[in-house]
Design an enzyme around this catalytic site. Structure first.
Site, PDB file in Angstrom:
ATOM      1  CG  ASP A  88      -1.754   1.165   1.397  1.00  0.00           C
ATOM      2  OD1 ASP A  88      -1.558   2.127   0.618  1.00  0.00           O
ATOM      3  OD2 ASP A  88      -2.619   1.165   2.287  1.00  0.00           O
ATOM      4  CB  ILE A  89       1.921   3.601  -2.685  1.00  0.00           C
ATOM      5  CG1 ILE A  89       0.569   4.201  -3.084  1.00  0.00           C
ATOM      6  CG2 ILE A  89       2.353   2.533  -3.657  1.00  0.00           C
ATOM      7  CD1 ILE A  89       0.631   5.024  -4.351  1.00  0.00           C
ATOM      8  CG  HIS A 179       2.150  11.047 -24.159  1.00  0.00           C
ATOM      9  ND1 HIS A 179       1.199  11.724 -23.430  1.00  0.00           N
ATOM     10  CD2 HIS A 179       1.522  10.654 -25.300  1.00  0.00           C
ATOM     11  CE1 HIS A 179       0.068  11.726 -24.105  1.00  0.00           C
ATOM     12  NE2 HIS A 179       0.226  11.085 -25.235  1.00  0.00           N
ATOM     13  CE  LYS A 183       1.259  11.900 -29.177  1.00  0.00           C
ATOM     14  NZ  LYS A 183       0.535  10.648 -29.344  1.00  0.00           N
ATOM     15  CD  GLU A 217      -8.392  12.728 -27.109  1.00  0.00           C
ATOM     16  OE1 GLU A 217      -9.120  11.908 -26.509  1.00  0.00           O
ATOM     17  OE2 GLU A 217      -7.444  13.310 -26.568  1.00  0.00           O
ATOM     18  CG  ASP A 236      -6.618  15.853 -20.354  1.00  0.00           C
ATOM     19  OD1 ASP A 236      -5.906  15.166 -19.593  1.00  0.00           O
ATOM     20  OD2 ASP A 236      -7.134  15.404 -21.392  1.00  0.00           O
ATOM     21  CG  HIS A 241      -0.179  16.759 -24.277  1.00  0.00           C
ATOM     22  ND1 HIS A 241       0.879  16.281 -23.547  1.00  0.00           N
ATOM     23  CD2 HIS A 241      -1.250  16.023 -23.883  1.00  0.00           C
ATOM     24  CE1 HIS A 241       0.465  15.288 -22.770  1.00  0.00           C
ATOM     25  NE2 HIS A 241      -0.828  15.123 -22.948  1.00  0.00           N
TER      26      HIS A 241
HETATM   27  C1  BG6 Z   1      -3.361  12.557 -22.245  1.00  0.00           C
HETATM   28  C2  BG6 Z   1      -4.682  13.135 -21.822  1.00  0.00           C
HETATM   29  O1  BG6 Z   1      -2.303  13.248 -21.648  1.00  0.00           O
HETATM   30  O2  BG6 Z   1      -3.255  12.658 -23.646  1.00  0.00           O
HETATM   31  C3  BG6 Z   1      -5.831  12.411 -22.512  1.00  0.00           C
HETATM   32  O3  BG6 Z   1      -4.825  13.004 -20.419  1.00  0.00           O
HETATM   33  C4  BG6 Z   1      -5.635  12.455 -24.007  1.00  0.00           C
HETATM   34  O4  BG6 Z   1      -7.083  12.990 -22.179  1.00  0.00           O
HETATM   35  C5  BG6 Z   1      -4.242  11.945 -24.363  1.00  0.00           C
HETATM   36  O5  BG6 Z   1      -6.608  11.613 -24.578  1.00  0.00           O
HETATM   37  C6  BG6 Z   1      -3.969  12.110 -25.836  1.00  0.00           C
HETATM   38  O6  BG6 Z   1      -2.782  11.446 -26.127  1.00  0.00           O
HETATM   39  P1  BG6 Z   1      -2.589  10.721 -27.506  1.00  0.00           P
HETATM   40  O7  BG6 Z   1      -1.177  10.215 -27.456  1.00  0.00           O
HETATM   41  O8  BG6 Z   1      -3.612   9.633 -27.574  1.00  0.00           O
HETATM   42  O9  BG6 Z   1      -2.807  11.772 -28.530  1.00  0.00           O
END
Ligand code: BG6
Length: 495
Positions: A88-89, A179, A183, A217, A236, A241
């Site tokens: 349990d962290i 992330h 890409k 999306e 978000d 991003h």
């Molecule tokens: C995440 C968000 O960081 O990035 C998500 O929390 C979003 O809501 C996602 O869907 C999009 O990432 P990708 O790589 O699918 O474009």
């Protein structure tokens, strides 16, 4: 930089991110012989699983992600790296036992990377407990901590989190992940800009009319209401991003690809963004929420009908923003950013619109189609670079049409690499160039904070858009000129 073996310790190993991204990415790195030989992966989870159960789960995660790619021989090698630590962290015992496990087994490399794929509200506590259990001691090997977004909830909370983390770690040990920076096409933006001399003279306010960055999306929020309803699209996607994409499009050439040089240039862009005063928020930002509608031929729910979303929620699932970068290169050029869930199509594209050419040369001719030049950088699902030009139509008349010079980023036989593969490997190399430095995060919060504060007070109403559309018509009001509009199509349209 060479990847060094380490004990990859994943907090939240049974959660969604680990399932869909981390474990499949580590497996693919192993399959490509990129994981150093002695690397071990230590999963931490609350569930009372034994080693066999964990191996079966891990197998499932990898098979689910890419059913056609699963290779039994690779998995046998990969599974020899896997361990499960139940705990349990939130309890110190989890960490003392973890320290014992790592120190007692020779199997575990002395370098340790801790991946915090957990709720941001646990970041501080987990680090404190790791530190108390002496797990950050670098006497016998390095310690690196990977932190998922969101880093804070706003400027104040991000600063408070940073102050807390500073008690246990130095900046060199922190890997704040975005992330998007992993890409392939995002990295290609830098190559496109800095390896092609013909673009540089045009890449400024003298030739560029405006820039659009869109991430749309078609999916909704799925089962993520607990997180999403508190975050919303601005936190978000935009604060993280999309602002990162903006920095890559707008930055000056860095001295080198080395981490600090790149990050210095990105921060300069963020610092040059004109602050949005509270009274100007509505001229610079737009929010909306999806109502029910049709996506891909199927009827889907509106946001407030999604599982666990309060019926009176005014969380935005669409956010758009206009920014100006007040420096020599970009002064006066609007950057329009937008993102939305449940839109017509899932795609991420950077679209750069050049100024209109003078048209007197064509006066008195039949020329009707005279689009400005666009450069489109497709990030996903298609990865491409496209330059749109106007050419004469074949035939006796003087008519024109738009055409494009296309450069696909990947050939058909070149496999896409998931962003997490790249980033997880960079941690083993100690390469932080694609991770965020704290000042980047801080300046990004400074940009969006006035918008978030205004929206937080205006709680009685939010515009909606039908699921499956390109978002609310009213967001047009962000545009500076009648000639500007959202670019959603990837093929040239004569206007
Ligand atoms: C995440 C968000 O960081 O990035 C998500 O929390 C979003 O809501 C996602 O869907 C999009 O990432 P990708 O790589 O699918 O474009």
């Amino acid at each position: 930089m060479k990847a060094e073996p380490c004990t990859y310790t994943i907090f939240g190993a049974t959660g969604n991110l680990s399932r869909t991204k981390l474990m499949p990415a580590l497996y693919r790195l192993d399959a490509a012989n990129r994981l150093p030989k002695d690397t071990r992966i230590l999963a931490i989870g609350r569930r009372p699983w034994d080693q066999q159960t964990w191996l079966a789960e891990a197998r499932q995660m990898i098979e689910d992600k890419a059913p056609g790619e699963f290779d039994e021989t690779v998995f046998q090698r990969f599974s020899a790296r896997l361990y499960y630590h139940q705990g349990d962290i939130t309890q110190p015992q989890c960490y003392t036992e973890l320290a014992d496990t790592i120190s007692q087994k020779d199997d575990f490399p002395k370098n340790i990377a801790f991946y915090l794929s957990i709720s941001p509200s646990d970041f501080g506590t987990v680090m404190e407990m790791l530190s108390n259990a002496n797990l950050f001691n670098e006497e016998y090997g390095w310690r690196r901590v990977i932190i998922e977004k969101p880093f804070g909830y706003d400027l104040d909370s991000a600063q408070a989190l940073q102050t807390r983390i500073n008690r246990y770690l130095s900046e060199e040990q922190i890997y704040r992940i975005d992330h998007y920076l992993g890409k392939g096409m995002v990295r290609n933006v830098l190559v496109f800009r800095f390896a092609n001399v013909m673009l540089e003279p045009l890449w400024n306010r003298n030739y560029i009319d405006h820039v659009q960055i869109t991430h749309s999306e078609d999916i909704g929020i799925g089962s993520r209401a607990a997180y999403y309803d508190k975050a919303g699209a601005m936190r978000d996607m935009l604060q993280s991003h999309l602002l990162q994409l903006l920095t890559l499009v707008a930055m000056e050439p860095p001295v080198s690809m080395e981490a600090e040089s790149l990050r210095d240039e990105k921060v300069k862009v963020l610092k040059s963004i004109r602050p949005i005063p509270r009274e100007a928020v509505h001229g610079h930002a737009f929010r909306a929420q999806y109502a029910n509608g049709r996506v891909g031929g199927e009827q889907v729910n509106g946001y407030v009908q999604e599982e666990d979303v309060p019926a009176n929620s005014i969380t935005e699932t669409y956010a758009a923003m206009k920014l100006y970068i007040d420096n020599w290169r970009w002064r006066g050029v609007p950057f329009y950013l937008r993102t939305g869930k449940r839109m017509s199509k899932g795609q991420s594209v950077i679209s750069i619109c050049f100024r209109h050419p003078p048209l007197q040369f064509f006066r008195g001719t039949e020329v009707q189609c005279m689009n400005p030049n666009w450069v489109l950088l497709g990030i996903q699902p298609e990865e491409f670079i496209r330059i749109e030009m106007t050419v004469k139509e074949p035939g006796l008349e003087m008519r024109t049409r738009s055409t494009s010079l296309d450069a696909s980023f990947r050939l058909d036989n070149e496999k896409p690499i998931d962003a997490y593969e790249d980033l997880l490997l960079d941690v083993l190399k100690g390469d932080r160039s694609l991770f965020l430095r704290f000042d980047e995060v801080e300046y990004a919060w400074r940009i969006v904070d006035p918008i978030l504060q205004t929206w937080a007070i205006e709680r009685d109403y939010i515009v909606t858009y039908p699921a499956g559309s390109w978002g609310p018509e009213d967001s047009r009001r962000l545009f500076d000129k009648e000639s500007q509009s959202w670019r959603s199509s990837l093929i040239p349209e004569c206007k």
